[in-house]
Enzyme design. Structure first.
Site, short mmCIF file in Angstrom:
data_model
loop_
_atom_site.label_atom_id
_atom_site.label_comp_id
_atom_site.label_asym_id
_atom_site.label_seq_id
_atom_site.Cartn_x
_atom_site.Cartn_y
_atom_site.Cartn_z
N SER A 29 -8.17 95.26 20.28
CA SER A 29 -6.90 95.82 19.84
C SER A 29 -7.12 97.19 19.21
CB SER A 29 -6.21 94.88 18.84
OG SER A 29 -7.08 94.59 17.75
N ASN A 115 -7.27 87.37 9.06
CA ASN A 115 -5.91 86.85 9.17
C ASN A 115 -5.01 87.31 8.02
OD1 ASN A 115 -7.07 85.64 11.33
ND2 ASN A 115 -6.92 83.53 10.55
N THR A 160 40.82 102.58 24.09
CA THR A 160 40.43 101.17 24.20
C THR A 160 40.38 100.90 25.71
OG1 THR A 160 42.70 100.32 24.22
CG2 THR A 160 41.65 100.51 22.05
N HIS A 161 39.47 100.07 26.14
CA HIS A 161 39.27 99.82 27.59
C HIS A 161 39.03 101.12 28.35
CE1 HIS A 161 41.02 95.82 26.71
NE2 HIS A 161 41.83 96.52 25.95
N LYS A 294 23.94 122.05 38.14
CA LYS A 294 23.92 120.93 37.20
C LYS A 294 23.33 121.27 35.84
CE LYS A 294 24.30 116.98 37.96
NZ LYS A 294 24.68 115.74 38.54
N ASN A 296 22.47 118.49 32.94
CA ASN A 296 22.60 117.06 32.67
C ASN A 296 22.25 116.72 31.22
OD1 ASN A 296 23.21 116.57 35.40
ND2 ASN A 296 21.02 116.58 35.91
N GLU A 301 21.09 110.57 27.56
CA GLU A 301 20.87 109.45 28.49
C GLU A 301 19.61 108.66 28.12
OE1 GLU A 301 22.33 110.58 32.82
OE2 GLU A 301 21.32 112.24 31.85
N TYR A 328 -2.72 80.95 12.15
CA TYR A 328 -3.00 82.13 12.96
C TYR A 328 -3.42 81.73 14.38
CZ TYR A 328 -4.82 86.47 14.77
OH TYR A 328 -5.02 87.57 15.56
N GLN A 333 -1.72 88.94 17.89
CA GLN A 333 -2.16 90.33 18.10
C GLN A 333 -1.15 91.10 18.97
OE1 GLN A 333 -6.43 91.17 18.53
NE2 GLN A 333 -5.96 91.92 20.57
N LYS A 336 1.68 93.88 17.54
CA LYS A 336 1.53 95.28 17.10
C LYS A 336 2.16 96.29 18.03
CE LYS A 336 -2.20 93.72 14.80
NZ LYS A 336 -1.77 92.50 15.41
N1 ARG Z 1 -6.85 91.94 15.68
C1 ARG Z 1 -6.33 90.73 15.14
C2 ARG Z 1 -4.79 90.75 15.23
O1 ARG Z 1 -4.29 91.76 15.45
C3 ARG Z 1 -6.73 90.61 13.72
C4 ARG Z 1 -6.86 89.20 13.27
C5 ARG Z 1 -7.93 88.55 14.04
N2 ARG Z 1 -8.20 87.25 13.52
C6 ARG Z 1 -8.91 86.38 14.23
N3 ARG Z 1 -9.11 85.24 13.69
N4 ARG Z 1 -9.29 86.63 15.46
O2 ARG Z 1 -4.14 89.75 15.10
#
Ligand code: ARG
Length: 468
Positions: A29, A115, A160-161, A294, A296, A301, A328, A333, A336
């Site tokens: 990650s 975690n 409206t509409h 044109k 645009n 958009e 966990y 992961q 993110k």
């Molecule tokens: N990179 C992991 C995440 O984003 C961090 C936590 C990892 N924990 C583990 N027990 N593998 O969730």
């Protein structure tokens, strides 16, 4: 033979080989969570200070760790730090490098798990990001208020509409979006407040046998209530599994994106030749590669289009979470990229929209022509009958009949001969037919929250004061 990589620190001891390159690429990650580096280091500094305080780090060890983390932070900020994908994530990259430089680094992870560490980093990151977004939204609301003020006298049909309905002012229409954005800000501020709880000390899921001082860490990192008292998560299993705050943010962001999308759509319509109410500045439009004439409204958009990915991110997150057993799981992961993309997208949209609004010019003649449609005041005529004692349903029917008659005669409603009106009802007299004056019509709409010019001026003033 497939190439195998160096064993990352979390695998030492238990494992005989490292992951294959493909596995490492799949599970890493670092390519996206490296943007959490500042939060990760802030968390480690607080954690190390606490370990020192409770006697789990000597002063020398603590100082060495602090210096090591600070120099790593400087190198990352300067773009000189080498991230290693085989070390999976931001936590292990920083810890491994620290330990390489400072032997005491091997003590930093005492009483801590990735975690609770990632739960912490995300809370710290989002807390700051929401503060930035609240500023962006405030600036956008300011741009709307300024555009409303610049065009305070311009009237347009309200729809409206997508059918012409009743006259309103441009200011009233734009202030509707200020109201929506204000609610968005309120929701986001509440989200920031709710997430401001320190999860460190939850460990992998079951806390620690060591005498950690959770309150100390919370205070160090600003997880405190208004009176400065530390705010701690109250269940270690919840603390490492919980991504409610990410979902909440993404939900509020999705609604915000929908508001921006609707505003974008209004601008796109108004900018079309059919409406012609506004012109959008060149900097926010693009040409066609084929059609030379044109111009645009691509920025508007795209703001409309980007709501799709923000809504998608919310759905993706909910689906990732829905079947997860406590606590966990690595699935987490996946939160993110959805979170980062959501924040980046809504912040970019808010800023671009604010910039574009500064370059929107209303076209007074086109607006005046549209709002001169006498049909927009059919309701006012019905209400004039009500003032003479006619029940509303009957008044509605009479005016409807007049509209039909005017259409039959092919003449605008306000130009239908008096004899025709009187044939429908003797109550339609010349004084009543003076309702067809649009400016005066708006002056009769001064209820709180209505489009009357005095009421709109009052709301404009209120927003200007609030946004100062
Ligand atoms: N990179 C992991 C995440 O984003 C961090 C936590 C990892 N924990 C583990 N027990 N593998 O969730």
């Amino acid at each position: 033979m497939k190439k195998r990589l160096v064993s990352p620190i979390s695998r030492s001891g238990r494992f005989q080989t490292g992951p294959s390159e493909e596995v490492a690429r799949f599970t890493q990650s670092i390519s996206f969570d490296q943007r959490l580096w500042a939060q990760d280091i802030a968390g480690s500094l607080a954690h190390a200070a606490m370990l020192h305080k409770v006697g789990l780090l000597s002063t020398r060890e603590y100082r060495a760790i602090r210096r090591g983390l600070q120099s790593i932070a400087q190198e990352i900020a300067a773009g000189r730090f080498v991230w290693r994908p085989e070390l999976e994530d931001v936590h292990m990259n920083i810890e491994a490098e620290l330990t390489r430089r400072v032997p005491a680094g091997a003590r930093l992870h005492t009483g801590r798990s990735r975690n609770d560490q990632i739960a912490l980093d995300l809370r710290l990151w989002l807390r700051e990001e929401i503060a930035g977004l609240l500023d962006d939204l405030r600036a956008l609301m300011g741009a709307l208020v300024r555009l409303a003020e610049r065009n305070a006298a311009v009237l347009i049909p309200g729809y409206t509409h997508l059918q012409r309905a009743q006259p309103v002012s441009v200011a009233h229409h734009l202030l509707a979006y200020v109201e929506m954005l204000d609610r968005d800000r309120e929701r986001l501020a509440q989200c920031a407040e709710r997430l401001n709880v320190c999860p460190l000390g939850a460990g992998a899921l079951a806390g620690s046998t060591l005498p950690l001082d959770r309150a100390f860490v919370a205070r160090e990192l600003g997880f405190v209530d208004r009176r400065g008292r530390p705010r701690l998560t109250t269940n270690s299993m919840d603390a490492v599994s919980d991504r409610d705050f990410v979902v909440e943010f993404c939900a509020h962001a999705a609604l915000l994106a929908v508001h921006l999308s609707r505003l974008a759509e209004d601008l796109i319509l108004w900018n079309s030749a059919e409406f012609g109410f506004i012109r959008i500045g060149d900097a926010y439009t693009t040409g066609s590669s084929l059609m030379p004439q044109k111009k645009n409204p691509d920025v508007a958009e795209l703001i409309r289009g980007k709501s799709g990915r923000v809504i998608g991110n919310l759905t993706a997150l909910l689906v990732v979470l829905k079947g997860l057993p406590l606590t966990y799981n690595r699935d987490l992961q996946e939160d993110k990229e959805r979170l980062f993309d959501t924040a980046d997208t809504v912040r970019a949209c808010a800023r671009l929209m604010a910039g574009m609004l500064e370059q929107v010019e209303f076209q007074p003649e086109r607006c005046a022509a549209a709002v001169a449609d006498p049909m927009l005041l059919a309701t006012d005529l019905a209400e004039a009958l009500v003032r003479r004692g006619v029940p509303f349903r009957q008044a509605h029917h009479l005016v409807g009949a007049a509209v039909a008659r005017a259409e039959q005669l092919g003449c605008p409603l306000d130009q239908m001969p008096l004899s025709e009106w009187q044939a429908l009802s003797p109550l339609f007299d010349p004084s009543m037919l003076r309702v067809f004056e649009v400016k005066a019509a708006l002056q009769r709409r001064e209820l709180p929250g209505g489009p009357g010019p005095r009421e709109v001026a009052r709301q404009l003033k209120r927003w200007k004061q609030r946004l100062q």
